[in-house]
Design a protein around this motif. Structure first.
Motif: not given
Length: 304
Positions: A84-104
């Motif tokens: 759970v610890f590692f999954t949530t960390i990497y989920t956050s990094s991918l979601l930050l990428m998705a938010i950046a793509i959405d804004r762009y």
């Protein structure tokens, strides 16, 4: 002893700051769900949910640090907590990428964005992100529960001291995680936010506040990647090149916990829903009032 207290202090501070901030965010966004949420709202809800799941499992790290980086609970619980610890960390990094793509896309291709800006797409994207990070981090279960014929005493550490057979599987997967779940999102975020800032400054009719928020989002996201995610992910690269898990890996993992305290700043700059919520508005009013009071006191001292 100093190491134990330092780790515990960071974990406790993260928990005390991150939990109320993310609870405030999730409550704010849940209210928006009944009022036609945007794709950006869906992605931010997923990011907040990831942080909350992380924080709920953080007490296991506190326990581990409190007894001197030892683990006297079952290895099954170790694998669940680590997963759970590692999954949530990497989920956050991918979601930050998705938010950046959405804004762009929203800024660079506004007409196409209106056609594609349906909550169902953002929901599907969030589910895919959770599945991708969960699939990659399943290596935790494979590694922890690999049979070790040479083991004669129970392990007293969690997800450490790997055998040669474990490292043959673990280290290549960690390298892939470094490339796919860290470097790719980081590069995409850099491209998207630089493009967003260039677009905003090329359009004179866009107000100053919107430009400042774009810069704020970019700086917060970059800080999370470089301060929180980079040290731990560098340990994957070093571990693969040296064919061993580096001794400083546990120290490198510590900054990863801080992303739950920094993500609310991304929410603040990215979402008017969160920025204009009653609690955030009250906090801003209190801060400005506090600054004005201090300024007035300083002026009185100077006059006196």
């Amino acid at each position: 002893v100093v190491q134990k207290h330092f780790f515990c202090s960071v974990y406790i501070l993260t928990f005390l700051i991150g939990l109320p901030a993310n609870l405030l965010a999730i409550c704010t966004f849940f209210k928006k769900l009944g009022d036609k949420p945007s794709p950006n709202d869906i992605l931010l809800i997923s990011l907040t949910a990831s942080d909350l799941v992380f924080l709920l499992f953080l007490p296991f790290k506190m326990y581990e640090a409190a007894i001197g980086m030892k683990w006297y609970l079952s290895q099954t619980l170790c694998s669940i907590a680590s997963y759970v610890f590692f999954t949530t960390i990497y989920t956050s990094s991918l979601l930050l990428m998705a938010i950046a793509i959405d804004r762009y896309i929203g800024l660079g291709f506004p007409f196409k964005y209106r056609l594609l800006s349906k909550p169902i797409y953002a929901t599907a994207g969030s589910v895919i992100i959770w599945l991708v990070s969960a699939a990659h981090c399943s290596i935790v279960f494979i590694t922890v529960h690999m049979p070790d014929p040479n083991a004669t005493v129970p392990k007293t550490v969690c997800y450490e001291n790997f055998t040669e057979e474990q490292k043959k599987i673990l280290l290549p997967v960690r390298l892939e995680i470094f490339v796919v779940l860290f470097m790719l999102p980081l590069l995409v975020c850099i491209f998207c936010y630089i493009s967003c800032i260039c677009i905003l400054y090329s359009r004179p009719h866009i107000n100053k506040q919107k430009r400042q928020r774009a810069i704020g989002t970019a700086l917060c996201t970059l800080t999370i990647f470089l301060l929180c995610f980079l040290p731990h992910n560098l340990s994957h690269l070093v571990g693969f090149s040296s064919n061993d898990s580096p001794w400083w890996r546990y120290y490198a993992l510590l900054p990863s916990t801080l992303n739950t305290c920094l993500d609310p700043f991304v929410l603040y700059f990215s979402s008017s829903t969160f920025r204009e919520s009653k609690t955030v508005s009250l906090l801003k009013r209190w801060c400005f009032r506090h600054k004005k009071t201090k300024k007035s006191e300083n002026e009185l001292v100077i006059v006196a």
